[in-house]
Motif scaffolding. Sequence first.
Motif, PDB file in Angstrom:
ATOM      1  N   CYS A  24       0.836  -1.205   0.000  1.00 41.90           N
ATOM      2  CA  CYS A  24       0.000   0.000   0.000  1.00 41.90           C
ATOM      3  C   CYS A  24       0.874   1.259   0.000  1.00 41.90           C
ATOM      4  O   CYS A  24       0.568   2.227  -0.698  1.00 41.90           O
ATOM      5  CB  CYS A  24      -0.954   0.007   1.190  1.00 41.90           C
ATOM      6  SG  CYS A  24      -2.337  -1.139   1.019  1.00 41.90           S
ATOM      7  N   ALA A  27       1.902   1.962  -3.323  1.00 35.21           N
ATOM      8  CA  ALA A  27       0.791   2.445  -4.144  1.00 35.21           C
ATOM      9  C   ALA A  27       0.485   3.908  -3.893  1.00 35.21           C
ATOM     10  O   ALA A  27       0.210   4.659  -4.830  1.00 35.21           O
ATOM     11  CB  ALA A  27      -0.461   1.589  -3.898  1.00 35.21           C
ATOM     12  N   TYR A  28       0.529   4.350  -2.639  1.00 37.63           N
ATOM     13  CA  TYR A  28       0.103   5.728  -2.363  1.00 37.63           C
ATOM     14  C   TYR A  28       1.226   6.713  -2.097  1.00 37.63           C
ATOM     15  O   TYR A  28       0.971   7.905  -2.007  1.00 37.63           O
ATOM     16  CB  TYR A  28      -0.953   5.795  -1.255  1.00 37.63           C
ATOM     17  CG  TYR A  28      -0.543   5.285   0.105  1.00 37.63           C
ATOM     18  CD1 TYR A  28       0.411   5.924   0.884  1.00 37.63           C
ATOM     19  CD2 TYR A  28      -1.153   4.154   0.628  1.00 37.63           C
ATOM     20  CE1 TYR A  28       0.760   5.459   2.122  1.00 37.63           C
ATOM     21  CE2 TYR A  28      -0.817   3.681   1.880  1.00 37.63           C
ATOM     22  CZ  TYR A  28       0.136   4.344   2.633  1.00 37.63           C
ATOM     23  OH  TYR A  28       0.484   3.866   3.872  1.00 37.63           O
ATOM     24  N   THR A 141      -0.953  -2.556  -7.086  1.00 32.72           N
ATOM     25  CA  THR A 141      -2.244  -2.211  -6.470  1.00 32.72           C
ATOM     26  C   THR A 141      -3.080  -3.463  -6.248  1.00 32.72           C
ATOM     27  O   THR A 141      -3.704  -3.623  -5.189  1.00 32.72           O
ATOM     28  CB  THR A 141      -3.000  -1.188  -7.342  1.00 32.72           C
ATOM     29  OG1 THR A 141      -2.175  -0.018  -7.488  1.00 32.72           O
ATOM     30  CG2 THR A 141      -4.329  -0.813  -6.726  1.00 32.72           C
TER      31      THR A 141
END
Length: 169
Positions: A24, A27-28, A141
Amino acid sequence: MRSLQTATLLASTLGAALMAGLFCAFAYAVMPGLARTDDRAFVRSMQHINRSIINGWFLTPFLLPLPLLVLATVLAAKGHSPGALPWIIAALALYAAAFLVTGARNVPLNDALDAVPPDAAPDRLAEARAAFESDWVTWNTVRAVLHTASLGALLWALHLHGTGVGEAS
């Protein structure tokens, strides 16, 4: 046997949490940050990340949940936390799917990018980045979602295990 079941669920949950958090974060934060760099910086950064991540701090929480979840499934099927069994099976299936995504999609992309020489011409770097970035981000993702879903299933399995749901009185 109950303490073994508890230990397998706790260790698997910890591994799933660490993997969900790692993927995660990529991803962010990591990939959006690298998206703002030029091709040479992007390629070199990802090469360094992909080479340095293969270590015990990554491999232990990445690999260990799979056999532990198999053991937790067997224990639950034998009557230790049977109410948690469907959730343990779901966690195992989700974790295994994420593991397969990593091996079948992200690792081959990493390997292809790793083959790009650090002193490659600008057009080669742009080509390598174009072949890597979008697909890698997409599959990262997917595995982040799968690991997070596995974590959710494990947290619920732990809850059911702790409350003794489905056990004979």
